[in-house]
Design an enzyme around this catalytic site. Structure first.
Site, short mmCIF file in Angstrom:
data_model
loop_
_atom_site.label_atom_id
_atom_site.label_comp_id
_atom_site.label_asym_id
_atom_site.label_seq_id
_atom_site.Cartn_x
_atom_site.Cartn_y
_atom_site.Cartn_z
N ASP A 42 56.13 -37.99 -30.62
CA ASP A 42 55.31 -36.70 -31.04
C ASP A 42 53.97 -37.02 -31.15
O ASP A 42 52.97 -36.38 -30.77
CB ASP A 42 55.94 -36.04 -32.49
CG ASP A 42 57.18 -35.27 -32.03
OD1 ASP A 42 57.11 -34.77 -30.92
OD2 ASP A 42 57.82 -35.07 -32.83
N SER A 85 66.18 -37.37 -40.16
CA SER A 85 64.95 -36.44 -40.15
C SER A 85 65.39 -35.36 -39.04
O SER A 85 66.06 -35.47 -38.21
CB SER A 85 63.78 -37.08 -39.71
OG SER A 85 63.61 -37.54 -38.39
N ASP A 114 55.50 -36.40 -47.04
CA ASP A 114 54.64 -36.99 -46.14
C ASP A 114 53.04 -36.26 -46.23
O ASP A 114 52.31 -36.80 -46.39
CB ASP A 114 55.02 -37.18 -44.75
CG ASP A 114 56.13 -38.10 -44.86
OD1 ASP A 114 56.81 -38.29 -45.51
OD2 ASP A 114 55.89 -39.00 -43.91
N ARG A 136 55.59 -28.57 -28.68
CA ARG A 136 54.33 -29.20 -29.17
C ARG A 136 52.87 -28.71 -28.37
O ARG A 136 51.88 -28.73 -28.97
CB ARG A 136 54.22 -30.87 -28.82
CG ARG A 136 55.57 -31.68 -29.44
CD ARG A 136 55.41 -31.23 -30.78
NE ARG A 136 56.41 -32.08 -31.80
CZ ARG A 136 56.84 -31.59 -32.80
NH1 ARG A 136 56.56 -30.39 -33.17
NH2 ARG A 136 57.71 -32.39 -33.60
#
Lengths: 416, 416, 416, 416
Positions: free
Chosen positions: D123, D179, D15, D94
């Site tokens: 996210d 994922s 990606d 994050r």
């Protein structure tokens, strides 16, 4: 004396005079203690009386400054209120009084403290929880909870008889048909004729504030400046006031002459009884309302919401229940301070016939409010089309709700 | 028409008249919709104008009754307030308006609804979240968030030019330097000159209430009765009012003539901007305050505390943010009802020059308040000596706190 | 007898046998009462003993069904937990026991109830608050809080001497070095050697569950079905169980053989002392965890958040403190029911060597979870670009925060 | 280049490799950024790939230390948990990643940052809200929310075709049917076959922890020491660990070899969708549980209750929703620190076949727990008879409740 020294919270009135005598009768040495928290009182006359009855010493402690700075100011900073109405005027004074009384007790080597609070009220709890936190080993003598005492003195007449017998001077003023508690922040009225919650408080009861119908016909405007959530300047026709005590007293003066700050409620005491109280809280109620207003301009929405829902609520309950000297109050006070960093600015206020209102506010330093951005007429740094996405995403959950209702045949469109 | 039918919330003013024309220009058939929530407005003239511009139909829906019963009454029952000051007058009207608009859209087979809300305010969010819950498949046309539209009409003059070009009649009245929203519960003022938070609202802005300085010199007394937390009778000099709409309008009348219910705040919008608003909420503010008072007499302390901290807070936020049609509002309403079972009784009230006050209250059925038990003068069914144990047990934790402080040399007795 | 009838909560053990005798000595007639809440006990032997000592009657009440349905099930429905760890096993049993004891007292015309709880624990508070709510006029005789009694019986030996003197039969089993309380939901262990919080509970203490290291080497899978938040079916290798008592006992069986549900904590008692407790809660801990899992699939986010923060928290505290029979519990139970309307579905579970885990779940009726919509691989009914607007609007407030930091030179980018 | 520099969060996968190429195609200069938060990854190979595709620079930032100290440790100190189950492993990483990316962007003079997050997840929101707070003027390029991009690349095959066309090296490893996101604190698994909430996670999915059924047959004991609520020493068979990173990694090692820390849930995303996730959080889950245990021994009850209900709840929600860089997080962190002053001591722990348990704890400095005082066998500094008064006062309100029920004929004694 044989049974040791007791530090008695003394007021000069009939009750504590009789208690003083009673403690002497019981064989204690008594140190009288009077706290000046701003109430109207002839402290010297009371002291003379205490000594005449037989107290070894009589301390008069001026606690007004610490009362304002340590209690009233944090209460303003977190908008403290109990059960939506009561501004905690009595509760706020208790911690400084208890602390000063313990300090006197320690200085004088007293093994116990004593007070004249009744056995059904909040004040006994507030004083004693403070005593025990301040000095865990202290003993407390609470005559009105001692069956020997309260069975002997069943009413005012028994006290008068005892006073007469013991040659305790009694002021001839007729007792009022209610009881009062006064300090810089407020005056409370309860008991007596007020016990019927439907009896309107008589006009001559209110002591601090003028009857709103007799207040001036002209509104009075003034400006209150805050830094980190605390009042730092009061600008009014009497000049600028910046010292906490001076500022607070001036706020009182303005509110009192315009009849601002009266409330009449039925509240829930810590011990589970309901109680009717009337309160005058002149300056504090204005300072608190102005502070709330400034938070609108200068405080982040989410900090405010968290503070409102948890700090304000818990702080008021803790104070009301007499838990000032506690781990949780210390914990909450950290949050109050953290919440007020940006509460800097000034509020323009008006008092008129019992009503307080805000007529403007500004902040030189805090920029959370942005006139052009909020303006409906300007585009500014913000794309209105963004709101479409905001609404769409917020609607995801609601569409599911609507669909589920449709599937169950419970249309939301039909009126109730 | 080719592009289908749209139901437009129409007010008769310049904005929505231009939007109506614009939608027609874009090829939509337009159904005009007007909600009567008690605002002062010439509905028939507006209808005529809508039809003249080209609407296929114009619905005028009288929503006053459901607005009072379904929205204002629950708000009173939970004392709803946003950020300590705002009584949610605008927010309360949105759900009934959105519901009626969707009902018209469904009846007329419209694929979309449209409105004239700006792209920075709360109302667009409130209307659209309601639309999507009420009919998840509905489309929304929001011209003021469409760049094509808002780039074309950059200000009032562009709209006036367009109106002139399209022969849309424009009333000659000069636009006020603020925007307003009126309904039975309140009138709001924002934007324009009010965007400076330090500009005092001009006296001629306030529409519903008399200037307190011009209000009658005599206080007016009246009594409000509640059953299960809802107003059921208003006794006043105009007689007894029991029908919800009648009762509410009479409360408005009293409050309006005495100047009760004005506030001026800076609040936090859902979208994260701060906004200054002035609000008049005459009857609702009195009914809410009376309700709070009665809860003092009739509601259990712990239910009240839970309700205050979680239901009231959440309900107000939900309404403010436009989440009336949501699972959480349904959930909270169950709690409101459950909390109000005992809120039965009456409150004696007074209005005078902007001030509302309570002067007494009673309940014939609820007995949580017990005069003799609360009395400081009587022993009753309660042993004052029990409180000693109560205090001792509550002090266990505090004594540990005090001892830990002592051990660390951080005496609580020392002043700050 | 002259002094009237007392209903004593009797266990057959040394303490309550001596109390029974003591009450007789004091001149009371004693009705013995035993509650069967699922504890392992020879009820008939105990009854015989009570009658032998001198009780006029001995009631054995089977409360297992109501204990599960009225207490354990609502606790599951709101995920009740105290201080993050304790599942309230003892607290849950107290209300049904107190209620049955009062019912017997009323049936027998007893003026008082009595119990053998110590004066420092939670149970005395839980029983007595329940007694007073259930029958406000009841008297309570609590020997372990009566100085006459506790000064006479200072330890186990004093009781043994008294038993010997009074010819009360004493079982020869050696007393365990801790105290226990058992019911269908759990077994608790405290006091004695457990008072040192660093003493590891001895392996032979745990009574209900197998030592995890000795549990089967193969995991066991089973499925729990819920309707409106309550367990309605347990599918396991022993078949399908649907009756509450049967279902609960089977959940216990599974958990016990796999060593699931042991905890060891220091908790805060209502009276302000800390206390160390070890608890086994086999079935209840699995049912609660499975219920939490199903809420993830079937419950609206905002209802869940409100319920978690307020209802669960308050309900657990109320139960722990013995306030089951209270206005606030009634109030909260309405919220629990309202929150569970959509909690319908099934959870696939696994037990293995002390560990409980969820391995899947589904709901046939609730559609809040939408596989395709949540899928990262599909676009579905949702435009990812909408999220841009969602983020932008949420960022408005944060950008102001960032700007204010920048202006003050407090860069957020710098590490702490 | 003409269109300026963009800092892209790069992973080396398909990606972000395609996005890197796409940004170059669009005319941007690209600075690749990789954050080392402890995930297993060949950073150098990825860097080489980024440079080969055409990035001007590739930064690899080691953020492990700050991740543990600034994020994981405060999360332990407030027992952060989302929706009763999720320990926020992804959310915690994050903020440090976003901060380091902005720092690189600022150093390199990038006008924008970019990432490869999908348009439906949490996210994207977390990264972008952080970006905007950290640098309000930054631009964000989110290809997966750009219709041009996502309509062009509708699936993995489109990306593979593009990679082939652009000569982007693609690793031949078969893509997993879910994922993952890994860091020091946890590894998450979602999407793909996990989208069916009833599909049990395959055993070979779990990456960090051993299958509990294959874990050692012997329990492993260890001790965790805390100061002010933060882990300061881990004593285990591998020695004493005191450095945060070392301590945390060792906790991971222990938990991983015993299969501790797996959960499987359906959670509510910020954007309103439900999502199924499986998480492994080995060390963090043990450290958090041990911390909760120590609070039982060392923390005041009321501070704990306030912290649990407000701080923990709000902190978890704020982190989950990506609001780390916000006024409210700053505000709450003050409370966390204030709450942890007394959380000093050690907890003895055991890990065994997926289960973590506490087997003892002590504190050398905090004395809130008092063995003799809590003891049921000793009288100590506490009079059991005091509890009678405590109960009587607490019963006042409940007796009124009971009486009101009686008067209404709704006996509480009758079973439901």
């Amino acid at each position: 004396m044989a049974k040791g020294k007791v530090c008695l919270a003394y007021s000069g009135g009939l009750d504590t005079s009789c208690i003083l005598q009673y403690l002497l009768d019981e064989g204690y040495e008594v140190i009288a203690f009077m706290a000046d928290v701003g109430q109207e009182e002839d402290f010297e006359a009371a002291k003379e009386k205490a000594l005449k009855i037989g107290a070894s010493q009589c301390y008069i402690e001026d606690l007004r400054q610490e009362f304002i700075e340590e209690l009233c100011y944090p209460a303003i900073a977190c908008n403290a209120i109990y059960e939506s109405v009561y501004l905690l005027g009595t509760s706020l004074a208790r911690p400084v009084i208890a602390r000063a009384q313990i300090a006197v007790a320690q200085k004088e080597g007293c093994f116990a403290v004593s007070h004249g609070c009744t056995g059904k009220g909040n004040d006994q709890v507030r004083f004693e929880l403070a005593f025990y936190a301040l000095q865990p080993s202290i003993k407390v003598i609470a005559p009105w909870r001692d069956p020997v005492f309260y069975n002997r003195f069943k009413g005012r007449n028994d006290l008068l008889d005892y006073a007469s017998e013991k040659k305790i001077p009694v002021t001839s003023t007729k007792s009022k048909p209610w009881s009062m508690d006064e300090n810089l922040a407020h005056c409370s009225y309860e008991a007596g004729i007020l016990e019927d919650p439907n009896t309107t408080a008589p006009e001559d009861m209110w002591k601090l504030t003028v009857d709103p119908t007799k207040a001036p016909n002209e509104p009075e405007d003034f400006t209150i400046h805050f830094e980190k959530g605390l009042p730092v300047k009061l600008e009014c026709k009497d000049g600028d006031k910046t010292e906490p005590l001076d500022l607070f007293l001036t706020a009182n003066t303005i509110a009192r002459r315009h009849g601002v700050g009266r409330v009449d409620i039925v509240e829930n005491r810590f011990i589970g009884l309901k109680s009717r109280g009337c309160y005058e809280t002149p300056g504090l109620s204005m300072l608190r309302s102005a502070h709330i207003d400034l938070e609108g301009l200068t405080m982040d929405r989410e900090i405010r919401a968290l503070r409102d829902q948890f700090v304000t609520f818990a702080y008021a309950k803790i104070l009301y229940n007499g838990l000032y000297f506690s781990p949780e109050r210390e914990f909450l006070e950290t949050s109050i301070t953290a919440s007020q960093k940006s509460v800097n600015g000034a509020v323009r206020c008006r008092a008129y016939k019992g009503m307080f209102s805000v007529i403007g506010r500004w902040s030189d330093t805090e920029k959370l409010y942005d006139e052009s951005e909020s303006s409906m007429d300007e585009i500014g740094d913000f794309a209105p089309s963004d709101t479409t996405g905001f609404i769409s995403v917020n609607a995801i959950r609601l569409k599911k709700y609507g669909k589920a209702k449709e599937e169950k045949g419970e249309s939301l469109v039909t009126k109730h």
